[in-house]
Write an enzyme that holds these catalytic residues in place. Structure first.
Site, PDB file in Angstrom:
ATOM      1  CD  GLU A  86      -2.535  -1.558   2.471  1.00 56.01           C
ATOM      2  OE1 GLU A  86      -2.432  -0.792   3.443  1.00 56.01           O
ATOM      3  OE2 GLU A  86      -3.091  -2.667   2.538  1.00 56.01           O
ATOM      4  CD  GLU A 130      -3.778  -4.587   4.916  1.00 54.87           C
ATOM      5  OE1 GLU A 130      -4.967  -4.947   4.731  1.00 54.87           O
ATOM      6  OE2 GLU A 130      -3.474  -3.402   5.142  1.00 54.87           O
ATOM      7  CG  HIS A 145      -1.560   2.000  13.782  1.00 55.87           C
ATOM      8  ND1 HIS A 145      -2.867   1.620  13.875  1.00 55.87           N
ATOM      9  CD2 HIS A 145      -1.391   2.381  12.481  1.00 55.87           C
ATOM     10  CE1 HIS A 145      -3.466   1.777  12.702  1.00 55.87           C
ATOM     11  NE2 HIS A 145      -2.590   2.234  11.841  1.00 55.87           N
ATOM     12  CG  PHE A 201       1.392   0.396  11.095  1.00 54.93           C
ATOM     13  CD1 PHE A 201       1.971   1.057  12.183  1.00 54.93           C
ATOM     14  CD2 PHE A 201       0.991   1.159  10.008  1.00 54.93           C
ATOM     15  CE1 PHE A 201       2.143   2.440  12.174  1.00 54.93           C
ATOM     16  CE2 PHE A 201       1.166   2.542   9.987  1.00 54.93           C
ATOM     17  CZ  PHE A 201       1.741   3.189  11.068  1.00 54.93           C
ATOM     18  CB  ALA A 202       4.095  -5.785  12.497  1.00 63.12           C
ATOM     19  CG  ASP A 203       0.341  -2.830  15.101  1.00 63.13           C
ATOM     20  OD1 ASP A 203       0.164  -2.656  16.305  1.00 63.13           O
ATOM     21  OD2 ASP A 203       1.382  -2.421  14.511  1.00 63.13           O
ATOM     22  CG  PHE A 204      -2.151  -3.271   9.475  1.00 61.07           C
ATOM     23  CD1 PHE A 204      -2.602  -2.683  10.650  1.00 61.07           C
ATOM     24  CD2 PHE A 204      -1.692  -2.430   8.464  1.00 61.07           C
ATOM     25  CE1 PHE A 204      -2.584  -1.299  10.825  1.00 61.07           C
ATOM     26  CE2 PHE A 204      -1.672  -1.045   8.629  1.00 61.07           C
ATOM     27  CZ  PHE A 204      -2.124  -0.488   9.807  1.00 61.07           C
TER      28      PHE A 204
END
Ligand SMILES: Cc1ncc(C[n+]2csc(CCOP(=O)(O)OP(=O)(O)O)c2C)c(N)n1
Ligand SMILES: Cc1ncc(C[n+]2csc(CCOP(=O)(O)OP(=O)(O)O)c2C)c(N)n1
Ligand SMILES: [Mg+2]
Ligand SMILES: [Mg+2]
Lengths: 337, 323, 337, 323
Positions: free
Chosen positions: A29, A71, A140, A94-97
């Site tokens: 993205e 994603e 995040h 963001f790894a959070d995703f």
């Protein structure tokens, strides 16, 4: 040698590899930024943090691919492209995703080589941003890499400085297995001497950041510099502290850690992730299993608490380990009798 | 009819192989010799055969848990597949994948997949490879009616449209997702229309009619190979058996199934039409039937007798290198 | 007391709670079974394993809700319903599927209470099936619970027998936080004495399955009965082995484990999950941190290897820990000097 | 015009509050006093206001990262919101959520959400609560154009259709997902049509026109409240600012933005039309402007001066009980 920020070092690593190998592509993205927008000849912004800036302009839309917010499709597209011979770098902003797309990594890419009986693995890199410190709030700011390290078939890299980031990323891109490359958002601006030319740092080799004979500190990612700070301060008090940066957490360089523990017998593990089933636990348990005879004190873990990351900067400052907390832990294992 | 006798025989043999493979597999499963799950493709053979008739080894397919038919149509050797469903050492995946993970990368078969909706993004990735390399290869995702509701599948369609990739989404609407009927689980009831709304040509065909599938796929591949982007095809072909072997199918009537076997057998429909419209005869097809049965029985028997993996194999092929 | 299988015990727990509380609903794929199908008055099949059989017939379509294949929407719907006051039980058919829907659990449900400043948590249960042993292959056999345990805000339950399953599930349904209830597919048929009436087992209380003074074995889920088997066999050799079943891994009953370690000083942790960042690591690291002074031997972990689960039953039998491997580990820590 | 003066003033005040809240928030952000990210709602005010005009505290909304406007429209107190974006102890979430997680459950505001597409399934869950309890409450998911591509959103729509839930999917098409334009990222370019293909009524309206949004939402709520299932509304209203504060917006022209401010200001458009069609005057609106500005400035100043959370708060409210 030129000074580069970690942001520049990462950008540079991708640029060199994309020049060298036409099969390397970048997808995510806003990795270009501005696609489908009224201004056509825009300088590629390169993501919210500018890490991929300029790559679109050099390599064009066929190799620097902006995507919708999707994603699962990004990770799956990278996995499928890798399975058919490309070397994609996929960005998970963001790894959070990871929670919306992890299947494509953990059940698909990570298992190809094994479940297809060795026919082919997924030579792909997922670059992703981790960590607290920017006031980005509970969704995040997480240091979610223990989950990646848990998965057989994935490799997980956690650079702590610009020099390592460049060498590890080049190595990761050339690696034939899926690598999750975790970039700490608070390290992007950190500067280091970084050679212009290409170089590789093998996965699975720790760096002894600092020698020491009294206490071994194993520190991960952003924690490395805090550990060094703590170690330096304690030098005055006569405590000689080794600091080891594993650099990759899967594979983990067990030998370098055990060698140091053999000398010191005292260990502190510092990890920004939440504690349960974390790398801090993994490293501590490895030591009590394989280095028990050397151990002279409890292994102390200095980690985030078992809580989400709070939005409040005041609370966030309490959340991640600090040099002060690391010092206290070092002193306590040092003093243990 | 615009097909050579050779083409027609090949198509028929492919479908017959599929049928035999699953029927014999089922027999073995019920006898307890076959591990894992057994998902039958019976009734849906014309889809895999009609789709893959347009593909070479350089084109890609990404399959589902119900993937044996796709593998056969894509050219995997029956012997190697049989070894794999018995999880033997010399199977396509050395016994580590089993029925739900058969893959054969030399043949462009990117793997069956035990995650519903898991293969659509992967197929998009293979299409990205084709586009990036500038070839005219296409990549097919097989997707069940149940899978059509999975987020990964919608995302895969959208990304393929956005990047104009040579991906073809083949929906196998066999009426059920496990025990749940398509009329219930699919919002609009119209899988093709949903795909069309993503901005790609969307066909809907009778999936028990080989020729209908073949035609739709001819258009689809032409579109995709010429750089015009993705296409979807919904193929309607109810399954004959339960979701997997062991499913008592209390949710459907015996009459429904009997009717399918009588009136919607893709193999019989093919055979009848070809005999009516070409010079091929009953005995031509009977010969293929006999040959196929022998072929598949032999492969299965050999697989059953073949050596198991060695315990040490447990630890290999997790990574290329890891230390 | 009647004998019940774990399947029946779980079914019974849901039935009792649904009778008691109209806000308890059940949602998932084929939890009724047969919706939208030609046969209307079908006896609810209750999922591929029959665990929810008959609930649809008793409680009707408003409370036993079949869904499309749509795990993100199922978990999100349960989380949203919980946030607005219901007590949903959501079924994730195989825990292996968490990769397509984890965001709704880990970033949403698990964090509501914290990130909303305590306004409301998600009183929901996710029932899910774990484990190897059925020849189900790499994507349907995983023991993925360490990932759940890593997440602050989630509770994770891992019953090892029918009696515990019933009491723990009733407790979980009444709990005001999100609970992931992990059912091992190879235990569904195991029988136990299970009371007809309702009872609760608190979360965070281990069960001492077997007393012993020489070695402490902490075993999880299906491993408990193997550990008992190993312990019984070693009795003859004069080794007295305690077996502890934590029953819930988050929260973890640290005290019961440490009490036993204080007596034995020797520990084996048995876990079917893959080893890195696992509960085995967590428990071992907790002991070396908080029970170090009692420890007289390395903590041994007996786990699956760092590999996917192979489809081949021959290889699968090598994959999960066996009573023989557990025995060997017990003997080795017992013999350590 | 079918609105009372009171209704019109309330709608205007709501939009003016939104504008002031974000403009002042932006000023603070640029001054470095406001932590986290700042996502401006300017240009989109008519959507939140028009939608929430139909809702009571017992109806639900699930919001996005750009959620301040939704909160205001749903009745959250400006003071409590201000405290939360400054992450103060007395904020709606005691400072633990911040701008992207404001929630106010008493008001039916189920949270802003920093995961794109994260709130759609949650809104479906709230709709399930309404349906299970047999109330006539509705549940709204706000969804960006970028979010419209996320798998969770498609799944949420499908499930709402299948279960006939009183959910309303409000698409806020503001032209961009971060730096990526909707013409690029959305396959068909037609968000409403994609929603419609799931089998629900799908409206498309000018999201800068309060009355258009209001009308569509009137129909939608009537449909949903009467048990007929979900509805979607695509509202087109380009954003005036960058994705977040700090975005240099190199991907769009200054003219585009100037044109929006001049010709598509939802607040001005509302005001002009109401003055033309009712007895309300410039000075009525000027009075609201002044009152709103004072109100918001005061709330922000109070928030800035309010106490921070205590360190011990870090560990509370992870669980109700955990031991
Ligand atoms: C993500 C995921 N959810 C659920 C399942 C369990 N499951 C396996 S097959 C199946 C039904 C699939 O239906 P459909 O896509 O129509 O394919 P069919 O079996 O009819 O060929 C389900 C629910 C799964 N394997 N993966
Ligand atoms: C799952 C996920 N992916 C990516 C992001 C990063 N991100 C935050 S906002 C945003 C753009 C959202 O666009 P849109 O849905 O149109 O909402 P808008 O910002 O225009 O209101 C992105 C990509 C995220 N927060 N979550
Ligand atoms: Mg189906
Ligand atoms: Mg937008």
């Amino acid at each position: 040698m030129p000074q580069m920020t970690m942001r520049e070092a990462i950008n540079h690593a991708m640029r060199l590899e994309m020049r060298r190998d036409p099969e390397v592509i970048l997808i995510g993205e806003d990795v270009a930024g501005g696609r489908g927008c009224p201004v056509d000849d825009v300088e590629a912004a390169g993501g919210v943090m500018g890490v991929t800036a300029g790559l679109f302009n050099e390599f064009g839309e066929a190799r620097v691919i902006d995507t919708p917010i999707t994603e699962s499709a990004i990770m799956g597209a990278a996995a499928g492209a890798a399975l058919t011979g490309m070397r994609p770098i996929a960005e998970l902003m963001f790894a959070d995703f990871f929670g919306v797309c992890f299947d494509q990594l953990y059940n698909q890419a990570a298992k190809f080589r094994y479940m297809f009986g060795g026919q082919q693995g997924a030579a792909m890199v997922v670059r992703t941003m981790i960590g607290a410190g920017m006031g980005s709030g509970p969704q995040h700011s997480q240091a979610i890499y223990p989950i990646f390290a848990h998965i057989p078939g994935l490799k997980v890299v956690l650079p702590s400085c610009a020099y390592d980031a460049k060498g590890l990323l080049i190595q990761s891109i050339r690696d034939n297995d899926p690598v999750i490359f975790c970039e700490h958002k608070m390290l992007y601006g950190d500067k280091d001497e970084v050679p212009e030319e290409s170089y590789q740092i093998p996965l699975g080799q720790a760096r002894v950041v600092r020698e020491g004979s009294d206490v071994t500190v194993v520190a991960l990612g952003r924690m490395v510099k805090l550990a060094v700070e703590a170690a330096e301060a304690l030098e005055e008090k006569g405590i000689s502290t080794a600091v080891i940066d594993p650099r990759t957490i899967s594979p983990l360089d067990v030998d370098t850690i055990l060698d140091s523990v053999e000398e010191t017998g005292r260990v502190v593990v510092v990890d920004e992730a939440t504690p349960m089933c974390s790398m801090a636990s993994e490293i501590a348990s490895m030591i009590v299993s394989d280095g028990f005879s050397s151990l002279r004190a409890p292994v102390k873990k200095v980690t985030a608490p078992h809580t989400p990351v709070p939005a409040s900067p005041v609370l966030e400052a309490e959340y991640a380990p600090t040099a002060a907390r690391i010092s206290a832990a070092i002193e306590s294992v040092y003093a243990y009798r | 009819m615009d097909f050579s006798e050779q083409e027609l025989k090949t198509a028929y043999r492919t479908m017959r192989h599929m049928r035999n493979f699953d029927e014999i597999g089922r027999r073995e499963f019920m006898a307890g010799t076959l591990p894992g799950f057994m998902h039958m493709y019976c009734g849906e053979e014309a889809i895999g055969a009609g789709v893959c008739a347009h593909l070479s080894d350089e084109d890609y397919i990404a399959s589902t848990h119900r993937g044996h038919g796709h593998c056969i149509a894509k050219g995997c050797a029956i012997e190697d597949m049989a070894l794999e469903i018995f999880c033997r050492q010399d199977g396509l995946c050395h016994g580590k994948g089993g029925s739900m993970h058969i893959a054969d990368l030399k043949k462009g078969m990117l793997g069956a997949n035990a995650i519903v909706g898991g293969s659509a993004p992967l197929a998009v990735g293979a299409a990205l490879t084709a586009k990036t390399r500038g070839t005219d290869k296409v990549s097919i995702a097989f997707i069940g009616d149940g899978a059509s509701n999975q987020g990964t599948v919608f995302e895969a369609m959208n990304l393929a449209v956005v990047l104009k990739l040579p991906a073809i989404f083949v929906y196998e609407n066999n009426g059920y997702a496990e025990m749940t009927g398509v009329d219930y689980h699919c919002g609009s009831g119209d899988i093709a229309a949903r795909a069309g709304a993503f901005g790609m040509p969307a066909h809907k065909v009778d999936g028990t009619d080989y020729f209908a599938v073949y035609e739709a796929m001819a258009e689809a591949t032409q579109h995709a190979r010429s750089g015009k982007g993705p296409v979807s095809i919904e193929c309607i072909a109810p399954r004959w058996y339960g979701h997997f072997e062991g499913d008592p199918q209390s949710y459907r009537t015996k009459e429904e199934i009997a009717d399918l076997e009588k009136n919607r057998d893709p193999i019989l429909l093919f055979r009848d039409r070809v005999i009516a419209e070409t010079g091929l005869t009953q005995s031509d097809f009977d010969a293929i039937d006999a040959e196929s049965l022998e072929h598949v029985e032999k492969a299965m028997a050999a697989a059953k007798a073949a050596p198991q993996p060695e315990p040490a194999d447990l630890l290999t092929d997790v990574y290329e290198v890891y230390d």
